[in-house]
Scaffold this active site. Structure first.
Site, PDB file in Angstrom:
ATOM      1  N   SER A   1       0.978   3.893  -2.956  1.00 56.78           N
ATOM      2  CA  SER A   1       0.592   5.293  -2.671  1.00 56.78           C
ATOM      3  C   SER A   1       1.674   6.242  -3.149  1.00 56.78           C
ATOM      4  O   SER A   1       1.383   7.319  -3.685  1.00 56.78           O
ATOM      5  CB  SER A   1       0.324   5.500  -1.175  1.00 56.78           C
TER       6      SER A   1
ATOM      7  N   ALA B   1       0.850  -1.203   0.000  1.00 53.84           N
ATOM      8  CA  ALA B   1       0.000   0.000   0.000  1.00 53.84           C
ATOM      9  C   ALA B   1       0.880   1.246   0.000  1.00 53.84           C
ATOM     10  O   ALA B   1       0.608   2.211  -0.723  1.00 53.84           O
ATOM     11  CB  ALA B   1      -0.917   0.000   1.221  1.00 53.84           C
ATOM     12  N   TYR B   2       1.930   1.207   0.805  1.00 52.56           N
ATOM     13  CA  TYR B   2       2.839   2.361   0.870  1.00 52.56           C
ATOM     14  C   TYR B   2       3.479   2.614  -0.498  1.00 52.56           C
ATOM     15  O   TYR B   2       3.485   3.737  -1.008  1.00 52.56           O
ATOM     16  CB  TYR B   2       3.920   2.094   1.925  1.00 52.56           C
ATOM     17  N   VAL B   3       4.008   1.558  -1.086  1.00 53.97           N
ATOM     18  CA  VAL B   3       4.689   1.691  -2.382  1.00 53.97           C
ATOM     19  C   VAL B   3       3.709   2.192  -3.445  1.00 53.97           C
ATOM     20  O   VAL B   3       4.021   3.117  -4.216  1.00 53.97           O
ATOM     21  CB  VAL B   3       5.308   0.332  -2.792  1.00 53.97           C
TER      22      VAL B   3
END
Ligand code: NAD
Length: 245
Positions: free
Chosen positions: A155, A151-153
């Site tokens: 985003s 999710a971080y990547v």
């Protein structure tokens, strides 16, 4: 434009990279609104910085709160010509098959949608004034990928894409929009770092160290300044040699 008349909004300014950027801008005589969901942290950072810093409680997942904070900042300090989007979270570490869907939405809602909300609040006034600098803190992970933080990547890749789109859209308006892609920096975003985790984070960094928040702040300051005059929709690496494109 005289630097003493400038006003900046820095999101996530209670901690880490945002706090260092707020310090750097204030040192240049820019009045800085420190936006953070952690009001006590923003107040502490503002007290360290001094007269040029004003804390605001803002949750960037809340569109109405972002709009209200933009108006409150304008009333208190004057119209901002700089927006630095630094608020962000890492989210859980989990393989894609077990990644919790609610956490996926939370990470995207802060890192990507929050950046969008703040840009949407800022752009009309900046365009009307014929001048603005928007600096989005993305991540080298958004270009390279990192395992177990999908999710971080995702985003951060999307923040890069948002930056490119806005840069082209606003290219003749006087409002320049750029992104920074740091490699790991030892801030609160990781919580407690074990030696093993630190070693993993550094494994891909040829310069074999973390980036210091002050180094990111120097780059952010330049991108927020009139000296940055012919770059927009661009992605600025600060990854100790990790980036390959
Ligand atoms: N530290 C790193 O290694 C690193 C590397 C690349 C990119 N980044 C990016 O830099 C940015 C800053 O990270 P950091 O390392 O300073 O982390 P940090 O945890 O030290 O600071 C993040 C700040 O964002 C605030 N925040 C979180 N959710 C918010 C919300 N909903 N509304 C308003 N504020 C909110 C937090 O309260 C905190 O003060 C993030 O976007 C992060 O993804 C960090």
């Amino acid at each position: 434009m005289s630097p003493v008349t400038q006003v900046a909004v820095v999101t996530g300014a209670a901690s880490g990279l945002g706090r260092a950027i707020a310090h750097r801008l204030a040192r240049e005589g820019i009045r800085v609104a420190l936006w953070d969901v952690d009001l006590a942290g923003a107040q502490r950072a503002a007290a360290e910085i001094g007269a040029f810093a004003t804390p605001f409680a803002v949750d960037i997942t809340d569109t109405a709160a972002v709009r209200t904070a933009w108006s409150a900042t304008k009333s208190a300090l004057g119209g901002p010509s700089i927006l630095v989007n630094s608020a962000g979270i890492l989210g859980p570490s989990a393989g894609i098959a077990s990644y919790p869907e609610d956490q996926w939405h939370r990470v995207i809602d802060i890192n990507l949608n929050g950046t969008f909300r703040c840009c949407q609040a800022a752009v009309p006034d900046m365009v009307a004034g014929g001048y603005g600098r928007i600096v989005n803190i993305a991540s080298i992970a958004g270009k390279d990928g990192n395992p177990n933080v999908a999710a971080y990547v995702a985003s951060k890749a999307a923040v890069i894409a948002l930056t490119k789109s806005m840069g082209k859209e606003l290219a003749t308006s006087g409002v320049l929009v750029n992104a920074i892609t740091p490699s790991a920096s030892e801030t609160a975003i990781f919580g407690e770092l074990t030696d093993e985790r630190r070693a993993k984070l550094l494994a891909n960094v040829p310069m074999a160290r973390m980036v210091r928040p002050e180094e990111v702040a120097d780059l952010a300051f330049w991108l927020a300044s009139p000296a940055c005059s012919f770059s927009t929709g661009a992605v600025f690496d600060i990854s100790g040699g990790r980036a390959t494109y």
